[in-house]
Motif scaffolding. Structure first.
Motif, PDB file in Angstrom:
ATOM      1  N   MET A   1       0.839  -1.174   0.000  1.00 15.86           N
ATOM      2  CA  MET A   1       0.000   0.000   0.000  1.00 15.86           C
ATOM      3  C   MET A   1       0.888   1.242   0.000  1.00 15.86           C
ATOM      4  O   MET A   1       1.933   1.271   0.632  1.00 15.86           O
ATOM      5  N   SER A   2       0.481   2.270  -0.704  1.00 15.39           N
ATOM      6  CA  SER A   2       1.243   3.514  -0.721  1.00 15.39           C
ATOM      7  C   SER A   2       0.290   4.703  -0.607  1.00 15.39           C
ATOM      8  O   SER A   2      -0.904   4.587  -0.862  1.00 15.39           O
ATOM      9  N   MET A   3       0.845   5.813  -0.207  1.00 16.96           N
ATOM     10  CA  MET A   3       0.067   7.037  -0.034  1.00 16.96           C
ATOM     11  C   MET A   3       0.333   7.943  -1.233  1.00 16.96           C
ATOM     12  O   MET A   3       1.487   8.218  -1.546  1.00 16.96           O
ATOM     13  N   ASN A   4      -0.723   8.418  -1.888  1.00 16.63           N
ATOM     14  CA  ASN A   4      -0.536   9.329  -3.006  1.00 16.63           C
ATOM     15  C   ASN A   4      -0.526  10.776  -2.495  1.00 16.63           C
ATOM     16  O   ASN A   4      -0.703  11.031  -1.301  1.00 16.63           O
ATOM     17  N   ARG A   5      -0.314  11.723  -3.386  1.00 17.25           N
ATOM     18  CA  ARG A   5      -0.192  13.130  -2.993  1.00 17.25           C
ATOM     19  C   ARG A   5      -1.460  13.633  -2.302  1.00 17.25           C
ATOM     20  O   ARG A   5      -1.384  14.339  -1.294  1.00 17.25           O
ATOM     21  N   THR A   6      -2.625  13.294  -2.812  1.00 17.00           N
ATOM     22  CA  THR A   6      -3.890  13.746  -2.221  1.00 17.00           C
ATOM     23  C   THR A   6      -4.027  13.259  -0.788  1.00 17.00           C
ATOM     24  O   THR A   6      -4.410  14.014   0.108  1.00 17.00           O
ATOM     25  N   GLU A   7      -3.684  11.996  -0.563  1.00 14.71           N
ATOM     26  CA  GLU A   7      -3.753  11.431   0.784  1.00 14.71           C
ATOM     27  C   GLU A   7      -2.709  12.065   1.706  1.00 14.71           C
ATOM     28  O   GLU A   7      -2.983  12.317   2.882  1.00 14.71           O
ATOM     29  N   LEU A   8      -1.516  12.335   1.169  1.00 14.56           N
ATOM     30  CA  LEU A   8      -0.472  12.988   1.952  1.00 14.56           C
ATOM     31  C   LEU A   8      -0.894  14.393   2.362  1.00 14.56           C
ATOM     32  O   LEU A   8      -0.744  14.789   3.515  1.00 14.56           O
ATOM     33  N   VAL A   9      -1.462  15.147   1.434  1.00  5.76           N
ATOM     34  CA  VAL A   9      -1.937  16.505   1.725  1.00  5.76           C
ATOM     35  C   VAL A   9      -3.013  16.457   2.806  1.00  5.76           C
ATOM     36  O   VAL A   9      -3.001  17.253   3.749  1.00  5.76           O
ATOM     37  N   ALA A  10      -3.934  15.527   2.694  1.00  5.51           N
ATOM     38  CA  ALA A  10      -5.007  15.397   3.694  1.00  5.51           C
ATOM     39  C   ALA A  10      -4.430  15.070   5.075  1.00  5.51           C
ATOM     40  O   ALA A  10      -4.861  15.624   6.087  1.00  5.51           O
ATOM     41  N   ALA A  11      -3.439  14.175   5.126  1.00  5.23           N
ATOM     42  CA  ALA A  11      -2.823  13.801   6.400  1.00  5.23           C
ATOM     43  C   ALA A  11      -2.064  14.975   7.015  1.00  5.23           C
ATOM     44  O   ALA A  11      -2.144  15.216   8.225  1.00  5.23           O
ATOM     45  N   ILE A  12      -1.333  15.719   6.202  1.00 10.69           N
ATOM     46  CA  ILE A  12      -0.610  16.895   6.691  1.00 10.69           C
ATOM     47  C   ILE A  12      -1.594  17.935   7.201  1.00 10.69           C
ATOM     48  O   ILE A  12      -1.397  18.527   8.270  1.00 10.69           O
ATOM     49  N   ALA A  13      -2.660  18.162   6.456  1.00  7.07           N
ATOM     50  CA  ALA A  13      -3.674  19.143   6.859  1.00  7.07           C
ATOM     51  C   ALA A  13      -4.262  18.794   8.215  1.00  7.07           C
ATOM     52  O   ALA A  13      -4.403  19.653   9.095  1.00  7.07           O
ATOM     53  N   GLU A  14      -4.573  17.530   8.406  1.00  2.00           N
ATOM     54  CA  GLU A  14      -5.169  17.089   9.671  1.00  2.00           C
ATOM     55  C   GLU A  14      -4.184  17.223  10.831  1.00  2.00           C
ATOM     56  O   GLU A  14      -4.514  17.761  11.874  1.00  2.00           O
ATOM     57  N   ALA A  16      -1.464  19.093  11.097  1.00  2.00           N
ATOM     58  CA  ALA A  16      -0.966  20.450  11.340  1.00  2.00           C
ATOM     59  C   ALA A  16      -2.086  21.467  11.513  1.00  2.00           C
ATOM     60  O   ALA A  16      -1.822  22.665  11.596  1.00  2.00           O
ATOM     61  N   SER A  17      -3.332  20.998  11.550  1.00  3.15           N
ATOM     62  CA  SER A  17      -4.499  21.895  11.666  1.00  3.15           C
ATOM     63  C   SER A  17      -4.485  22.964  10.576  1.00  3.15           C
ATOM     64  O   SER A  17      -4.638  24.152  10.836  1.00  3.15           O
ATOM     65  N   LEU A  18      -4.269  22.510   9.355  1.00  4.94           N
ATOM     66  CA  LEU A  18      -4.279  23.390   8.185  1.00  4.94           C
ATOM     67  C   LEU A  18      -5.418  22.969   7.271  1.00  4.94           C
ATOM     68  O   LEU A  18      -5.928  21.856   7.373  1.00  4.94           O
ATOM     69  N   THR A  19      -5.763  23.860   6.354  1.00  7.12           N
ATOM     70  CA  THR A  19      -6.701  23.448   5.315  1.00  7.12           C
ATOM     71  C   THR A  19      -5.925  22.601   4.309  1.00  7.12           C
ATOM     72  O   THR A  19      -4.684  22.639   4.269  1.00  7.12           O
ATOM     73  N   LYS A  20      -6.634  21.864   3.491  1.00  7.04           N
ATOM     74  CA  LYS A  20      -5.963  21.069   2.466  1.00  7.04           C
ATOM     75  C   LYS A  20      -5.234  21.964   1.471  1.00  7.04           C
ATOM     76  O   LYS A  20      -4.164  21.610   0.983  1.00  7.04           O
ATOM     77  N   VAL A  21      -5.792  23.131   1.206  1.00  4.03           N
ATOM     78  CA  VAL A  21      -5.150  24.084   0.284  1.00  4.03           C
ATOM     79  C   VAL A  21      -3.822  24.559   0.876  1.00  4.03           C
ATOM     80  O   VAL A  21      -2.803  24.631   0.180  1.00  4.03           O
ATOM     81  N   GLN A  22      -3.813  24.867   2.178  1.00  3.05           N
ATOM     82  CA  GLN A  22      -2.582  25.310   2.832  1.00  3.05           C
ATOM     83  C   GLN A  22      -1.545  24.185   2.876  1.00  3.05           C
ATOM     84  O   GLN A  22      -0.360  24.417   2.623  1.00  3.05           O
ATOM     85  N   ALA A  23      -1.993  22.976   3.184  1.00  8.85           N
ATOM     86  CA  ALA A  23      -1.082  21.836   3.235  1.00  8.85           C
ATOM     87  C   ALA A  23      -0.501  21.549   1.854  1.00  8.85           C
ATOM     88  O   ALA A  23       0.698  21.260   1.724  1.00  8.85           O
ATOM     89  N   ASP A  24      -1.322  21.655   0.822  1.00 12.87           N
ATOM     90  CA  ASP A  24      -0.840  21.433  -0.543  1.00 12.87           C
ATOM     91  C   ASP A  24       0.170  22.504  -0.927  1.00 12.87           C
ATOM     92  O   ASP A  24       1.188  22.201  -1.560  1.00 12.87           O
ATOM     93  N   ALA A  25      -0.072  23.750  -0.523  1.00 14.13           N
ATOM     94  CA  ALA A  25       0.865  24.843  -0.810  1.00 14.13           C
ATOM     95  C   ALA A  25       2.197  24.605  -0.093  1.00 14.13           C
ATOM     96  O   ALA A  25       3.269  24.850  -0.662  1.00 14.13           O
ATOM     97  N   ALA A  26       2.143  24.131   1.140  1.00 13.53           N
ATOM     98  CA  ALA A  26       3.368  23.850   1.893  1.00 13.53           C
ATOM     99  C   ALA A  26       4.148  22.712   1.236  1.00 13.53           C
ATOM    100  O   ALA A  26       5.381  22.787   1.111  1.00 13.53           O
TER     101      ALA A  26
END
Length: 93
Positions: A1-14, A16-26
């Protein structure tokens, strides 16, 4: 199993208490900094996590796997990624 970019962004957002847009920008900013630094020959080190550096590859002779014919492979650059101690401990469990 692997994590894709969308899943990684969602995990970072959760985490770090960021929005998905902010996590994707980071994540995009991290990618840009990594690419720019490696392009300049500078290593990027995140203590405990990983180290990424550009390495030089010498010219060499190889073989075409289909024909067995010798071919010249020119000198160039590659990327070396080394796991840090925290990352090594995480995968050893």
């Amino acid at each position: 199993m692997s994590m894709n970019r969308t899943e990684l962004v969602a995990a970072i957002a959760e985490r770090a208490s960021l929005t998905k847009v902010q996590a994707d920008a980071a994540l995009a900013a991290f990618q840009d900094v990594l690419i720019d630094s490696l392009g300049k020959g500078e290593a990027v080190k995140v203590t405990g996590l990983l180290s990424v550096e550009r390495v030089e590859r010498a010219a060499r002779t190889g073989r075409n796997p289909r024909t067995g014919e010798e071919i010249h492979i020119p000198a160039g650059y590659g990327v070396k990624i080394s796991a840090g101690s925290t990352l090594k401990k995480a995968v050893a469990k």
